[in-house]
Design a protein around this motif. Structure first.
Motif, PDB file in Angstrom:
ATOM      1  N   GLY A  24      98.780 103.185  63.863  1.00 45.14           N
ATOM      2  CA  GLY A  24      97.873 102.083  63.536  1.00 45.14           C
ATOM      3  C   GLY A  24      96.932 102.431  62.395  1.00 45.14           C
ATOM      4  N   THR A  25      97.487 102.577  61.205  1.00 44.58           N
ATOM      5  CA  THR A  25      96.687 102.965  60.036  1.00 44.58           C
ATOM      6  C   THR A  25      95.584 101.954  59.761  1.00 44.58           C
ATOM      7  N   ASP A  27     106.330 107.344  53.257  1.00 41.06           N
ATOM      8  CA  ASP A  27     106.628 106.125  52.495  1.00 41.06           C
ATOM      9  C   ASP A  27     105.705 106.058  51.283  1.00 41.06           C
ATOM     10  N   THR A  28     106.167 106.596  50.162  1.00 36.61           N
ATOM     11  CA  THR A  28     105.334 106.662  48.958  1.00 36.61           C
ATOM     12  C   THR A  28     104.936 105.281  48.479  1.00 36.61           C
ATOM     13  N   GLN A  29     105.856 104.343  48.519  1.00 40.78           N
ATOM     14  CA  GLN A  29     105.547 102.989  48.048  1.00 40.78           C
ATOM     15  C   GLN A  29     104.445 102.350  48.876  1.00 40.78           C
ATOM     16  N   GLU A  30     104.458 102.612  50.165  1.00 35.86           N
ATOM     17  CA  GLU A  30     103.383 102.088  51.013  1.00 35.86           C
ATOM     18  C   GLU A  30     102.059 102.749  50.674  1.00 35.86           C
ATOM     19  N   LEU A  31     102.073 104.057  50.473  1.00 35.44           N
ATOM     20  CA  LEU A  31     100.839 104.765  50.134  1.00 35.44           C
ATOM     21  C   LEU A  31     100.267 104.279  48.812  1.00 35.44           C
ATOM     22  N   ASP A  40     100.802  95.196  56.152  1.00 34.39           N
ATOM     23  CA  ASP A  40      99.920  94.228  55.490  1.00 34.39           C
ATOM     24  C   ASP A  40      98.469  94.421  55.896  1.00 34.39           C
ATOM     25  N   LEU A  41      98.231  94.665  57.178  1.00 36.69           N
ATOM     26  CA  LEU A  41      96.864  94.897  57.643  1.00 36.69           C
ATOM     27  C   LEU A  41      96.303  96.189  57.067  1.00 36.69           C
ATOM     28  N   GLU A  43      92.958  96.472  54.714  1.00 34.68           N
ATOM     29  CA  GLU A  43      91.784  97.284  55.054  1.00 34.68           C
ATOM     30  C   GLU A  43      91.505  98.340  53.988  1.00 34.68           C
ATOM     31  N   ALA A  44      92.563  98.902  53.396  1.00 32.78           N
ATOM     32  CA  ALA A  44      92.367  99.862  52.301  1.00 32.78           C
ATOM     33  C   ALA A  44      91.718  99.188  51.105  1.00 32.78           C
TER      34      ALA A  44
END
Length: 359
Positions: free
Chosen positions: A259-260, A324-328, A298-299, A303-304
Motif C-alpha cells: 500500500g504505497t 517497476d521503474t516506470q511506476e517509480l 493511481d492512488l 499522493e506522491a
C-alpha cells in the motif's frame, strides 16, 4: 466479494496439485494475501504462491565456464539448500576479464573469506593474498535471485528532469552543512522477505551514519508500509546518530501487501508537519525503497504528486528484478530514480544516494 469468491475457487482447484515453483498469478497472490494475511503460513494455499512467499529455491545465473561478458551468460539454475549465488571476475594480464557465475556453498563463501566482495591478488611467489594491487580475482556471494550479475556494469538513462541509474559500489563520505528533513519510506510487504528487510535496515543505518544529525542539521523519520502504513519514528524522536542507528536496526518486518499510497499519505499529512518536527527552513526529502509494483498505482502517484507539489524531493529506489521503474518514474518529478539488482548489495550504495541529499 464476487472476485474474492472466484479467487478462493481458483485456489481450491489448484490445492492438492503439486505445482512448479511458480505462482498462479502475482496479482492473485497479492489479492489473496490482502484477504488472508497468513497466506504464506498456510502450507496448502501458499503452494500456489511459492515465489510470492519466498519459498522457491534460490535461482542464480549459471555459467561455470568463464564468459567474456556477463551478457553472454543467459542460463540460470536453481540452487540446492545451503547454496548461494556466486560470481567470480578474473582480470587477465591484457586487462580483459572473464566472468564465472554459479551456485556455491554458503559455507565456502563465508568460511574461506572469499565471499561478499573479497578481493584476491596473486603474489609473485605464487601464493594468494587478500589485499594486493594487482587484484586478479574477485569473488562475490549473495542470496537473492539472480544477484550474481557483476554490479560494475552500469546503465544510466537521463530524462528531462529525472535520472534512472543502476548503481555501482561506492564508499560513503560524511555529509555536513546539509540541513534536511529526511523520511525513509520502506516497503515491508511479504514479497521483500525477512533477509532482504535486514539489508534494507542496514542501508538506512549506513546512510544515517554519514549524516550530521541535529536541530540545525538533518533530522530523520521512518515510515514502513504493507497493507497500511505506520510511523516507526518521527523527525524529532531520535536526536543523535547512535540513537538513530540503533532504531534503524530494530525496525520490525510487518509483511502484507503493498500500500504505497498509504505511506505517501501518512508522510504528507503527519510526518512532514510542524507538529511532528518538520522545519519550514529545511528541505524535505523522501527516500522510498521497494521491490515491486504497488497495489493501487493511481492512488500512489496522486499522493506522491501532493508531496512534490509541496516542494518535497522524492528519491525512489527499486530493488531486484521485479522493481517497476516506470511506476517509480511517475512518483518523481525532479528527484531521482535508482535501480539496484539486489537487496544484498543495497548497503554498498549509500554514497551514490547520499550525494543527492544536499543538491
Amino acid at each position: 466479494m464476487e472476485s474474492w469468491y472466484i479467487l478462493c475457487v481458483a485456489f481450491a482447484y489448484f490445492v492438492g496439485v503439486e505445482p512448479a515453483c511458480e505462482d498462479v498469478s502475482t496479482a492473485a497472490c497479492s489479492l489473496f494475501l490482502a484477504n488472508k494475511p497468513d497466506l504464506c503460513q498456510d502450507q496448502a494455499l501458499s503452494a500456489n504462491c511459492k515465489r510470492f512467499c519466498g519459498q522457491c529455491p534460490l535461482v542464480c545465473y549459471d555459467c561455470p565456464i568463464g564468459v567474456s561478458s556477463p551478457d553472454n551468460c543467459t542460463t540460470t539454475k536453481a540452487c540446492s539448500p545451503g547454496e548461494v549465488c556466486m560470481q567470480k571476475t578474473h582480470v587477465n594480464p591484457d586487462g580483459s576479464k572473464e566472468f564465472i557465475m554459479s551456485c556455491e556453498s554458503k559455507t565456502t563463501c563465508e568460511g574461506l573469506g572469499l565471499g561478499f566482495h573479497a578481493i584476491i591478488g596473486k603474489r609473485s611467489d605464487g601464493m594468494f593474498s587478500v589485499e594486493h594491487a594487482r587484484r586478479d580475482l574477485s569473488f562475490h556471494c549473495c542470496d537473492v535471485d539472480q544477484c550474481n550479475y557483476p554490479t560494475e556494469f552500469i546503465t544510466t538513462t537521463t530524462l528531462p528532469t529525472t535520472t534512472v541509474t543502476t548503481l555501482p559500489t561506492t564508499t560513503l563520505k560524511p555529509l555536513h552543512n546539509c540541513s534536511r528533513d529526511i523520511v525513509f519510506v520502506l516497503d515491508g510487504s511479504t514479497s521483500v522477505g525477512s533477509s532482504n528487510h535486514n539489508y534494507m535496515k542496514s542501508f538506512v543505518q549506513k546512510l544515517i551514519g554519514g549524516l550530521t544529525i541535529g536541530p540545525m542539521d538533518s533530522q530523520v523519520a521512518v515510515v514502513e508500509y504493507s497493507d497500511t502504513a505506520r510511523v516507526e519514528w518521527y523527525l524529532t524522536d531520535h536526536t543523535s546518530i547512535r540513537d538513530l542507528e540503533n532504531a534503524a536496526m530494530t525496525i520490525p518486518y510487518v509483511q502484507g501487501s503493498t500500500g504505497t499510497h498509504a505511506a505517501f499519505y501518512l508522510v504528507h499529512n503527519s510526518v512532514l508537519t510542524s507538529r511532528h518536527g518538520a522545519r519550514p527552513n529545511a528541505k524535505d526529502i523522501v527516500i522510498i525503497l521497494t521491490d515491486g509494483g504497488t497495489d493501487i498505482p493511481d492512488l500512489a502517484v496522486n499522493e506522491a504528486k501532493k508531496l512534490e507539489d509541496d516542494g518535497v524531493t522524492i528519491i525512489a529506489i527499486g530493488v531486484g528484478p521485479n522493481a517497476d521503474t516506470q511506476e517509480l518514474l511517475q512518483y518523481v518529478k525532479t528527484g531521482h530514480v535508482y535501480t539496484v539488482k539486489s537487496f544484498f548489495t543495497l548497503p554498498y550504495f549509500t554514497s551514490a544516494i547520499a550525494q543527492n541529499l544536499c543538491e
